[in-house]
Design a protein around this motif. Structure first.
Motif, PDB file in Angstrom:
ATOM      1  N   ALA A 180      72.155  12.103  47.901  1.00  0.00           N
ATOM      2  CA  ALA A 180      72.611  12.771  46.881  1.00  0.00           C
ATOM      3  C   ALA A 180      73.795  13.858  46.924  1.00  0.00           C
ATOM      4  O   ALA A 180      74.589  13.933  46.075  1.00  0.00           O
ATOM      5  CB  ALA A 180      71.591  13.919  46.559  1.00  0.00           C
ATOM      6  N   ALA A 181      74.193  13.955  48.247  1.00  0.00           N
ATOM      7  CA  ALA A 181      75.328  14.774  48.593  1.00  0.00           C
ATOM      8  C   ALA A 181      76.613  13.784  48.458  1.00  0.00           C
ATOM      9  O   ALA A 181      77.628  14.249  47.658  1.00  0.00           O
ATOM     10  CB  ALA A 181      75.279  15.278  50.124  1.00  0.00           C
ATOM     11  N   ILE A 182      76.554  12.805  48.643  1.00  0.00           N
ATOM     12  CA  ILE A 182      77.643  11.847  48.715  1.00  0.00           C
ATOM     13  C   ILE A 182      77.912  11.414  47.160  1.00  0.00           C
ATOM     14  O   ILE A 182      78.929  11.490  46.607  1.00  0.00           O
ATOM     15  CB  ILE A 182      77.285  10.269  49.387  1.00  0.00           C
ATOM     16  N   ILE A 183      76.820  11.216  46.464  1.00  0.00           N
ATOM     17  CA  ILE A 183      76.765  10.971  44.872  1.00  0.00           C
ATOM     18  C   ILE A 183      77.486  11.830  44.114  1.00  0.00           C
ATOM     19  O   ILE A 183      78.337  11.865  43.364  1.00  0.00           O
ATOM     20  CB  ILE A 183      75.535  10.304  44.255  1.00  0.00           C
ATOM     21  N   GLY A 184      76.850  13.120  44.321  1.00  0.00           N
ATOM     22  CA  GLY A 184      77.311  14.327  43.773  1.00  0.00           C
ATOM     23  C   GLY A 184      78.595  14.847  44.076  1.00  0.00           C
ATOM     24  O   GLY A 184      79.432  15.210  43.194  1.00  0.00           O
ATOM     25  N   GLU A 208      69.812   4.994  42.695  1.00  0.00           N
ATOM     26  CA  GLU A 208      69.911   3.631  43.171  1.00  0.00           C
ATOM     27  C   GLU A 208      70.820   3.478  44.633  1.00  0.00           C
ATOM     28  O   GLU A 208      70.515   2.499  45.418  1.00  0.00           O
ATOM     29  CB  GLU A 208      71.235   2.968  42.031  1.00  0.00           C
ATOM     30  N   PHE A 209      71.403   4.670  44.722  1.00  0.00           N
ATOM     31  CA  PHE A 209      72.210   4.805  45.976  1.00  0.00           C
ATOM     32  C   PHE A 209      71.230   4.893  47.209  1.00  0.00           C
ATOM     33  O   PHE A 209      71.608   4.620  48.508  1.00  0.00           O
ATOM     34  CB  PHE A 209      73.381   5.669  45.921  1.00  0.00           C
ATOM     35  N   ALA A 210      70.394   5.802  47.084  1.00  0.00           N
ATOM     36  CA  ALA A 210      69.358   6.143  48.155  1.00  0.00           C
ATOM     37  C   ALA A 210      68.691   5.027  48.444  1.00  0.00           C
ATOM     38  O   ALA A 210      68.716   4.917  49.949  1.00  0.00           O
ATOM     39  CB  ALA A 210      68.385   7.313  47.629  1.00  0.00           C
ATOM     40  N   PRO A 211      67.919   4.176  48.027  1.00  0.00           N
ATOM     41  CA  PRO A 211      67.043   3.038  48.603  1.00  0.00           C
ATOM     42  C   PRO A 211      68.132   2.215  49.530  1.00  0.00           C
ATOM     43  O   PRO A 211      67.747   1.615  50.704  1.00  0.00           O
ATOM     44  CB  PRO A 211      66.611   2.257  47.425  1.00  0.00           C
ATOM     45  N   MET A 212      69.430   2.007  49.060  1.00  0.00           N
ATOM     46  CA  MET A 212      70.441   1.091  49.885  1.00  0.00           C
ATOM     47  C   MET A 212      70.627   1.906  51.247  1.00  0.00           C
ATOM     48  O   MET A 212      70.680   1.356  52.089  1.00  0.00           O
ATOM     49  CB  MET A 212      71.605   1.077  49.107  1.00  0.00           C
ATOM     50  N   CYS A 213      70.766   3.321  51.069  1.00  0.00           N
ATOM     51  CA  CYS A 213      71.191   4.203  52.245  1.00  0.00           C
ATOM     52  C   CYS A 213      69.927   3.999  53.255  1.00  0.00           C
ATOM     53  O   CYS A 213      70.095   3.655  54.407  1.00  0.00           O
ATOM     54  CB  CYS A 213      71.481   5.608  52.152  1.00  0.00           C
ATOM     55  N   VAL A 214      68.708   3.962  52.838  1.00  0.00           N
ATOM     56  CA  VAL A 214      67.351   3.939  53.478  1.00  0.00           C
ATOM     57  C   VAL A 214      67.314   2.715  54.179  1.00  0.00           C
ATOM     58  O   VAL A 214      66.985   2.497  55.372  1.00  0.00           O
ATOM     59  CB  VAL A 214      66.238   4.131  52.822  1.00  0.00           C
ATOM     60  N   LYS A 215      67.596   1.620  53.334  1.00  0.00           N
ATOM     61  CA  LYS A 215      67.488   0.251  53.805  1.00  0.00           C
ATOM     62  C   LYS A 215      68.651   0.089  55.060  1.00  0.00           C
ATOM     63  O   LYS A 215      68.421  -0.729  55.980  1.00  0.00           O
ATOM     64  CB  LYS A 215      67.623  -0.773  52.905  1.00  0.00           C
ATOM     65  N   GLY A 216      69.870   0.766  54.853  1.00  0.00           N
ATOM     66  CA  GLY A 216      70.832   0.661  55.644  1.00  0.00           C
ATOM     67  C   GLY A 216      70.328   1.075  57.097  1.00  0.00           C
ATOM     68  O   GLY A 216      70.823   0.601  58.152  1.00  0.00           O
ATOM     69  N   LEU A 217      69.950   2.253  57.158  1.00  0.00           N
ATOM     70  CA  LEU A 217      69.411   3.076  58.133  1.00  0.00           C
ATOM     71  C   LEU A 217      68.286   2.186  59.177  1.00  0.00           C
ATOM     72  O   LEU A 217      68.551   2.201  60.200  1.00  0.00           O
ATOM     73  CB  LEU A 217      69.048   4.513  57.920  1.00  0.00           C
ATOM     74  N   GLU A 373      77.054  16.992  57.275  1.00  0.00           N
ATOM     75  CA  GLU A 373      78.172  15.894  57.670  1.00  0.00           C
ATOM     76  C   GLU A 373      77.989  14.743  57.063  1.00  0.00           C
ATOM     77  O   GLU A 373      77.092  14.057  57.356  1.00  0.00           O
ATOM     78  CB  GLU A 373      78.421  15.982  59.273  1.00  0.00           C
ATOM     79  N   THR A 374      79.327  14.184  56.508  1.00  0.00           N
ATOM     80  CA  THR A 374      79.063  12.574  56.104  1.00  0.00           C
ATOM     81  C   THR A 374      79.644  11.631  57.019  1.00  0.00           C
ATOM     82  O   THR A 374      79.777  10.434  56.539  1.00  0.00           O
ATOM     83  CB  THR A 374      79.754  12.678  54.489  1.00  0.00           C
ATOM     84  N   GLY A 375      79.831  12.161  57.891  1.00  0.00           N
ATOM     85  CA  GLY A 375      80.823  11.332  59.059  1.00  0.00           C
ATOM     86  C   GLY A 375      79.870  10.108  59.536  1.00  0.00           C
ATOM     87  O   GLY A 375      80.206   9.314  60.122  1.00  0.00           O
ATOM     88  N   PHE A 376      78.594  10.450  59.256  1.00  0.00           N
ATOM     89  CA  PHE A 376      77.478   9.516  59.902  1.00  0.00           C
ATOM     90  C   PHE A 376      77.805   8.049  59.280  1.00  0.00           C
ATOM     91  O   PHE A 376      77.749   6.965  59.802  1.00  0.00           O
ATOM     92  CB  PHE A 376      76.001   9.744  59.704  1.00  0.00           C
ATOM     93  N   PHE A 377      77.942   8.208  58.143  1.00  0.00           N
ATOM     94  CA  PHE A 377      78.369   6.908  57.140  1.00  0.00           C
ATOM     95  C   PHE A 377      79.752   6.674  57.166  1.00  0.00           C
ATOM     96  O   PHE A 377      80.235   5.593  56.663  1.00  0.00           O
ATOM     97  CB  PHE A 377      77.739   7.023  55.589  1.00  0.00           C
ATOM     98  N   ASP A 378      80.516   7.589  57.866  1.00  0.00           N
ATOM     99  CA  ASP A 378      82.045   7.276  57.673  1.00  0.00           C
ATOM    100  C   ASP A 378      82.604   7.120  56.426  1.00  0.00           C
ATOM    101  O   ASP A 378      83.379   6.100  56.182  1.00  0.00           O
ATOM    102  CB  ASP A 378      82.269   6.080  58.690  1.00  0.00           C
ATOM    103  N   ILE A 379      82.227   7.886  55.292  1.00  0.00           N
ATOM    104  CA  ILE A 379      82.784   8.023  54.113  1.00  0.00           C
ATOM    105  C   ILE A 379      83.334   9.048  53.770  1.00  0.00           C
ATOM    106  O   ILE A 379      83.118  10.307  54.128  1.00  0.00           O
ATOM    107  CB  ILE A 379      81.445   7.824  53.027  1.00  0.00           C
ATOM    108  N   ASP A 380      84.757   9.059  53.199  1.00  0.00           N
ATOM    109  CA  ASP A 380      85.381  10.030  52.920  1.00  0.00           C
ATOM    110  C   ASP A 380      85.277  10.256  51.143  1.00  0.00           C
ATOM    111  O   ASP A 380      85.243   9.333  50.501  1.00  0.00           O
ATOM    112  CB  ASP A 380      86.922   9.882  53.267  1.00  0.00           C
ATOM    113  N   VAL A 381      85.095  11.388  50.814  1.00  0.00           N
ATOM    114  CA  VAL A 381      84.837  11.856  49.293  1.00  0.00           C
ATOM    115  C   VAL A 381      86.119  12.384  48.775  1.00  0.00           C
ATOM    116  O   VAL A 381      86.739  13.016  49.475  1.00  0.00           O
ATOM    117  CB  VAL A 381      83.583  12.440  48.902  1.00  0.00           C
ATOM    118  N   GLY A 382      86.305  12.151  47.498  1.00  0.00           N
ATOM    119  CA  GLY A 382      87.722  12.956  47.078  1.00  0.00           C
ATOM    120  C   GLY A 382      88.773  11.925  46.840  1.00  0.00           C
ATOM    121  O   GLY A 382      88.645  10.981  46.936  1.00  0.00           O
ATOM    122  N   LEU A 383      89.827  12.393  47.114  1.00  0.00           N
ATOM    123  CA  LEU A 383      91.313  11.697  46.933  1.00  0.00           C
ATOM    124  C   LEU A 383      91.523  10.857  48.162  1.00  0.00           C
ATOM    125  O   LEU A 383      91.803   9.694  48.047  1.00  0.00           O
ATOM    126  CB  LEU A 383      92.478  12.673  47.018  1.00  0.00           C
TER     127      LEU A 383
END
Length: 383
Positions: A180-184, A208-217, A373-383
């Motif tokens: 939810a943090a990444i999507i929001g 839609e995004f949460a099940p994909m993250c759970v499966k990936g973990l 921290e969103t670093g676990f997914f290594d995702i940068d949000v924003g610009l």
């Protein structure tokens, strides 16, 4: 007359070669007088129709290679100017007992976005400090409730291991709220970003995004981390395919299979190389993710190297340690300039038909990113 580059025939009034784009030396043409108009025309030999001269394809390819279809991104910000802004923001934050922190974050983003240029126009950031404060307040209640429950169990009911229970509960809630943090955060930041007066938007949904993250973990844990390249590629595909600029949509057509071998090599050589092998894998991964990201018929291109990433990280770490964190403005500027220098858009780009598509978004997801921290997914949000 003939083109001096490709020898293609042209009329005397032509100013540029249609085949190779070379500038033609135009000779002045004497206007026809009334006498010449009334006089009978002289018999002229028919001109051979203009066609591709010798080497036209080679010249055209050379012109395109020089950057005819390349759209670079540039950054003109300076660390000195950002440092002065940080000093002012720090003073105001201290005077307001931390409340000005949200307005300070908005001021820094506006400066960074306004110094990123693409096609002669700069980006804009339209977020408000009040929005960030509202989003943070909504999320803060959840985590303060967890802390209060832990304190109540520990002091009021004398429950043993209450602190451990609180930490586990905090970790589980953070993990569940991470999608939810990444999507929001993507929805809010992109909705507040514009270029040429047109806003970006993000249409992804948590369910839609949460099940994909759970499966990936789960898959990453079962495969001892070998599923990470697929997980990161799937996340990039979802985020890219749900991102819009006005009415135009981004896309992603990459595959994680080319990353599996480098990832295994990185894991095997991690200890012998002291972790330096990570820069080699990171460069490969960044090139694959960017080179397979598309937008409105054009494609991004990334030429980042392992040495470039290592140099950027080493210098930024040295600046941070030697200045006790005071060099953070220069570190932020170096990161954004490095990204703009190594990423560009290649191919035909038509933005004339793009129109605005407004989207409402709250800052609740932005508030979540301040707690975890969103670093676990290594995702940068924003610009």
């Amino acid at each position: 007359m003939r083109c001096p580059e490709c020898k293609s025939p042209h009329e005397r009034l032509a100013t540029a070669c249609d085949a190779c784009g070379a500038v033609l030396a135009v000779a002045p043409v004497k206007p026809r007088t009334a006498r010449s108009i009334d006089a009978p025309d002289r018999p002229t030999r028919p001109m051979r129709p203009a066609g591709p001269g010798p080497g036209t394809g080679e010249l055209r390819a050379r012109v395109q290679k020089k950057g005819g279809n390349e759209h670079p991104i540039s950054f003109s910000g300076e660390g000195r100017a950002l440092f002065g802004m940080h000093l002012i923001n720090l003073f105001k934050t201290l005077c307001s007992f931390g409340l000005y922190h949200f307005w300070a974050k908005v001021a820094v983003r506006k400066y960074l976005y306004a110094h990123v240029e693409f096609h002669g126009d700069r980006f804009g950031y339209h977020g408000l400090g009040r929005e960030l404060l509202d989003g943070w307040s909504k999320v803060a209640g959840i985590f303060f409730a967890i802390g209060g429950l832990t304190l109540l169990l520990e002091l009021g009911f004398k429950v043993k291991l209450a602190s451990l229970f609180g930490n586990i509960l905090f970790g589980l809630v953070s993990l569940l709220l991470l999608p939810a943090a990444i999507i929001g955060a993507n929805r809010y930041r992109l909705s507040r970003t514009s270029w040429r007066g047109i806003r970006f938007s993000f249409h992804g949904r948590v369910k839609e995004f949460a099940p994909m993250c759970v499966k990936g973990l789960i898959y990453s844990a079962l495969t001892l981390g070998l599923y990470q390249p697929y997980f990161q590629t799937n996340v990039r595909r979802y985020l890219a395919e749900h991102t819009y600029f006005g009415s135009a949509r981004f896309g992603f057509d990459g595959d994680a299979r080319p990353l599996l071998g480098p990832y295994v090599t990185c894991m095997l050589l991690w200890l012998p190389t002291g972790g330096l092998i990570w820069f080699w894998y990171r460069a490969k991964r960044d090139r694959l993710l960017w080179n397979h990201t598309t937008f409105n018929g054009a494609r991004f291109a990334c030429d980042v190297t392992a040495y470039g990433l290592w140099k950027l990280t080493a210098v930024n770490l040295l600046l941070t340690i030697c200045t006790l964190g005071l060099a953070k403005p220069w570190v932020d500027v170096r990161k954004l300039r490095f990204l703009c220098e190594h990423v560009k858009l290649v191919g035909p780009l038509d933005v004339a038909g793009i129109y605005q598509q407004a989207q409402a978004a709250t800052a609740a997801g932005e508030g979540l990113t301040d707690f975890m921290e969103t670093g676990f997914f290594d995702i940068d949000v924003g610009l």
